[in-house]
Design a protein around this motif. Structure first.
Motif, PDB file in Angstrom:
ATOM      1  N   GLY A  28       0.809  -1.207   0.000  1.00  0.00           N
ATOM      2  CA  GLY A  28       0.000   0.000   0.000  1.00  0.00           C
ATOM      3  C   GLY A  28       0.843   1.258   0.000  1.00  0.00           C
ATOM      4  O   GLY A  28       0.547   2.221  -0.713  1.00  0.00           O
ATOM      5  N   PHE A  29       1.919   1.248   0.798  1.00  0.00           N
ATOM      6  CA  PHE A  29       2.757   2.434   0.916  1.00  0.00           C
ATOM      7  C   PHE A  29       3.369   2.796  -0.435  1.00  0.00           C
ATOM      8  O   PHE A  29       3.327   3.953  -0.860  1.00  0.00           O
ATOM      9  CB  PHE A  29       3.881   2.202   1.935  1.00  0.00           C
ATOM     10  CG  PHE A  29       4.567   3.458   2.381  1.00  0.00           C
ATOM     11  CD1 PHE A  29       4.157   4.105   3.531  1.00  0.00           C
ATOM     12  CD2 PHE A  29       5.612   3.993   1.646  1.00  0.00           C
ATOM     13  CE1 PHE A  29       4.786   5.279   3.942  1.00  0.00           C
ATOM     14  CE2 PHE A  29       6.245   5.157   2.045  1.00  0.00           C
ATOM     15  CZ  PHE A  29       5.827   5.798   3.207  1.00  0.00           C
ATOM     16  N   VAL A  30       3.907   1.789  -1.119  1.00  0.00           N
ATOM     17  CA  VAL A  30       4.574   2.043  -2.398  1.00  0.00           C
ATOM     18  C   VAL A  30       3.551   2.315  -3.507  1.00  0.00           C
ATOM     19  O   VAL A  30       3.720   3.237  -4.313  1.00  0.00           O
ATOM     20  CB  VAL A  30       5.482   0.852  -2.774  1.00  0.00           C
ATOM     21  CG1 VAL A  30       6.078   1.042  -4.161  1.00  0.00           C
ATOM     22  CG2 VAL A  30       6.598   0.693  -1.748  1.00  0.00           C
ATOM     23  N   THR A  31       2.475   1.535  -3.537  1.00  0.00           N
ATOM     24  CA  THR A  31       1.494   1.661  -4.615  1.00  0.00           C
ATOM     25  C   THR A  31       0.773   2.997  -4.578  1.00  0.00           C
ATOM     26  O   THR A  31       0.655   3.686  -5.604  1.00  0.00           O
ATOM     27  CB  THR A  31       0.461   0.519  -4.527  1.00  0.00           C
ATOM     28  OG1 THR A  31       1.141  -0.729  -4.642  1.00  0.00           O
ATOM     29  CG2 THR A  31      -0.566   0.638  -5.636  1.00  0.00           C
ATOM     30  N   TRP A  32       0.288   3.377  -3.402  1.00  0.00           N
ATOM     31  CA  TRP A  32      -0.555   4.566  -3.334  1.00  0.00           C
ATOM     32  C   TRP A  32       0.246   5.861  -3.212  1.00  0.00           C
ATOM     33  O   TRP A  32      -0.334   6.944  -3.187  1.00  0.00           O
ATOM     34  CB  TRP A  32      -1.576   4.418  -2.208  1.00  0.00           C
ATOM     35  CG  TRP A  32      -2.449   3.244  -2.484  1.00  0.00           C
ATOM     36  CD1 TRP A  32      -2.500   2.074  -1.795  1.00  0.00           C
ATOM     37  CD2 TRP A  32      -3.351   3.085  -3.581  1.00  0.00           C
ATOM     38  NE1 TRP A  32      -3.374   1.204  -2.383  1.00  0.00           N
ATOM     39  CE2 TRP A  32      -3.913   1.800  -3.485  1.00  0.00           C
ATOM     40  CE3 TRP A  32      -3.728   3.910  -4.643  1.00  0.00           C
ATOM     41  CZ2 TRP A  32      -4.844   1.321  -4.405  1.00  0.00           C
ATOM     42  CZ3 TRP A  32      -4.642   3.429  -5.562  1.00  0.00           C
ATOM     43  CH2 TRP A  32      -5.193   2.154  -5.429  1.00  0.00           C
ATOM     44  N   LEU A  33       1.566   5.730  -3.213  1.00  0.00           N
ATOM     45  CA  LEU A  33       2.422   6.905  -3.360  1.00  0.00           C
ATOM     46  C   LEU A  33       2.285   7.501  -4.754  1.00  0.00           C
ATOM     47  O   LEU A  33       2.486   8.701  -4.958  1.00  0.00           O
ATOM     48  CB  LEU A  33       3.875   6.505  -3.098  1.00  0.00           C
ATOM     49  CG  LEU A  33       4.919   7.605  -2.927  1.00  0.00           C
ATOM     50  CD1 LEU A  33       4.542   8.543  -1.800  1.00  0.00           C
ATOM     51  CD2 LEU A  33       6.285   6.990  -2.653  1.00  0.00           C
ATOM     52  N   ASN A  34       1.893   6.653  -5.729  1.00  0.00           N
ATOM     53  CA  ASN A  34       1.771   7.118  -7.107  1.00  0.00           C
ATOM     54  C   ASN A  34       0.751   8.246  -7.246  1.00  0.00           C
ATOM     55  O   ASN A  34       0.924   9.152  -8.061  1.00  0.00           O
ATOM     56  CB  ASN A  34       1.378   5.965  -8.028  1.00  0.00           C
ATOM     57  CG  ASN A  34       2.486   4.936  -8.173  1.00  0.00           C
ATOM     58  OD1 ASN A  34       3.644   5.236  -7.950  1.00  0.00           O
ATOM     59  ND2 ASN A  34       2.117   3.714  -8.541  1.00  0.00           N
ATOM     60  N   GLY A  35      -0.340   8.166  -6.474  1.00  0.00           N
ATOM     61  CA  GLY A  35      -1.370   9.192  -6.566  1.00  0.00           C
ATOM     62  C   GLY A  35      -0.844  10.573  -6.236  1.00  0.00           C
ATOM     63  O   GLY A  35      -1.295  11.582  -6.803  1.00  0.00           O
ATOM     64  N   SER A  36       0.118  10.666  -5.322  1.00  0.00           N
ATOM     65  CA  SER A  36       0.733  11.952  -4.994  1.00  0.00           C
ATOM     66  C   SER A  36       1.882  12.276  -5.942  1.00  0.00           C
ATOM     67  O   SER A  36       2.164  13.445  -6.210  1.00  0.00           O
ATOM     68  CB  SER A  36       1.242  11.927  -3.549  1.00  0.00           C
ATOM     69  OG  SER A  36       0.183  11.755  -2.633  1.00  0.00           O
ATOM     70  N   LEU A  37       2.555  11.246  -6.442  1.00  0.00           N
ATOM     71  CA  LEU A  37       3.674  11.473  -7.357  1.00  0.00           C
ATOM     72  C   LEU A  37       3.216  12.063  -8.689  1.00  0.00           C
ATOM     73  O   LEU A  37       3.942  12.861  -9.298  1.00  0.00           O
ATOM     74  CB  LEU A  37       4.403  10.156  -7.632  1.00  0.00           C
ATOM     75  CG  LEU A  37       5.544   9.758  -6.697  1.00  0.00           C
ATOM     76  CD1 LEU A  37       6.070   8.372  -7.084  1.00  0.00           C
ATOM     77  CD2 LEU A  37       6.665  10.785  -6.727  1.00  0.00           C
TER      78      LEU A  37
END
Length: 440
Positions: A28-37
């Motif tokens: 979750g930490f790595v995957t949902w970082l994309n939304g902010s990236l």
């Protein structure tokens, strides 16, 4: 005697679930970082909406390219060692973000994201069938929902942390503010913003290496997939994994599901940015919060009050309704958000943004329900079938690009969300009929 056996089985599942739960937090930490990236890199690398969504393509296409090779790795080195290898690959991807941030070179960001996705591929291929097989089949969706709570809990935390560490003072990076600068001043300011990524990714690398050691030396047992998933051998004349309709249709359902999940979680920041929502960097947290609510329903209601198939049917229906809300709702009114949580002090958002976030609730139980339905009776084909299901994550690479294309070409990012309607329609078909088909 039966109660004693149940207690032993319960105790035997606790430790593996805690360890796998830790890995799901990492997912979750790595995957949902994309939304902010995505909105961040749109500024740093000067991208249009379609180009910015290549972030999701680079990340999720790794699941397609690497799923079968990673399943072969798992068969060779085992599930536990495969998890350790996956964490190591992810650490390499995190390290690559450092030169990418220092150079602001978009292609290097995409390579780093593909590397992270590769590491996650082997982790996902190992952990999902593990959770399905660790206990009774009828409660598999409940166990995956528990993992989803951890995964999406990370998805709530990540945008908040990213905003606090990276997206502070964003008023000086608006198109108007940057246009007022000379070329040298603009380059200097963009470089300063990009370099904010360096320290967080150093910490992420260290955390992934520490987690590698934790899993390596943990007492995590190897799952006996052959024994736990054989079912009735007499009903298994198939010689190829593609001869199981419930699996193949399940892969398609997951393709559409991951596509709409990523659209809801990763484009909400861009959509909010287009509507000039002040807290656009944290909007992924809203989607994740609704997903957590959906997972709580799964944990508390499956299988006692809600079958896995029924949960999938409800998810698809809610998905269709909320998508229509995104397309035709008001982008000015905050009435629904005011009613639901305005009184808590949480910043409200326009109705269409909230409908997009509420898709998190609709999406929550799709993954937990499809996995046990698709793997039902696969037996010796389980490892390969799991790799195929993981390949369904390709929807997260392709469907956001389809949305980005229509949003950019039409100039209407709101109506472009129509691309989700056929996706939910297929999930609805799988929920009612597709998962029951046993012969082509």
């Amino acid at each position: 005697m039966e109660m004693a056996i149940n207690k032993v089985q319960s105790r035997s599942t606790v430790l593996p679930m805690l360890i796998i739960g830790t890995l799901f937090f990492v997912f979750g930490f790595v995957t949902w970082l994309n939304g902010s990236l995505i909105p961040f890199l749109k500024i740093v690398c000067d991208l249009n909406e379609f180009q910015a969504l290549l972030v999701t393509f680079a990340f999720y296409i790794a699941y397609v390219v690497m799923a079968i090779p990673m399943s072969m790795v798992l068969n060779r080195i085992g599930y536990k060692n495969g998890m350790v290898a996956g964490l190591g690959i992810m650490a390499v991807g995190a390290v690559l973000f450092i030169p990418a941030a220092q150079s602001s070179y978009y292609a290097l960001f995409l390579i780093a994201l593909f590397t992270l996705g590769t590491g996650l591929t082997i982790l996902q291929t190992a952990s999902n069938p593990y959770i399905v097989c660790i206990g009774p089949r009828e409660s598999a969706a409940m166990r995956i929902s528990c993992m989803g709570l951890v995964n999406k809990g990370a998805g709530i935390v990540v945008p908040l942390v990213f905003t606090a560490l990276i997206l502070t003072g964003m008023d000086q990076f608006t198109p108007e503010a940057l246009a007022a600068l000379t070329a040298e001043e603009k380059a200097s300011r963009i470089a300063e913003l990009s370099n904010r990524l360096v320290q967080p990714y150093i910490y992420m690398t260290a955390a992934l290496v520490a987690l590698m050691a934790f899993v390596k030396f943990s007492p995590l047992p190897e799952p006996d997939l052959e024994e736990t998933m054989m079912g009735d051998v007499k009903t298994q004349p198939q010689t190829s994994v593609l001869q199981f309709p419930q699996l193949v249709l399940g892969v398609v359902a997951l393709f559409f599901y991951v596509g709409v999940e990523v659209i809801a979680g990763d484009t909400i920041g861009l959509y909010g940015q287009n509507l000039q929502v002040a807290n656009f960097g944290t909007l992924t947290s809203y989607t994740m919060a609704f997903m957590v609510l959906g997972y709580l329903v799964g944990v508390s209601c499956i299988p006692k009050y809600l079958s896995q198939a029924r949960a999938l049917q409800g998810s698809a229906i809610f998905g269709l309704l909320f998508t229509l809300g995104v397309m035709f709702g008001s982008s000015d009114s905050h009435a629904i958000a005011e009613l639901l949580f305005g009184w808590t002090g949480i910043p409200t958002v326009p109705d269409t943004v909230l409908y997009l976030a509420m898709l998190g609730f609709a999406n929550a139980l799709v993954w937990p329900a499809v996995w046990p339905l698709a793997l039902d009776g696969l037996g010796k084909f389980t490892a390969t079938a799991s790799a195929l299901l993981i390949m369904g994550i390709a929807g997260g690479a392709l469907l956001p690009l389809v949305y980005g294309y229509f949003a950019h070409s039409s100039g209407d990012s709101q109506l472009a969300y129509w691309v989700m309607l056929p996706c939910y329609a297929f999930i609805l078909f799988y929920a009612f009929k597709g998962h029951k088909i046993r012969q082509w």
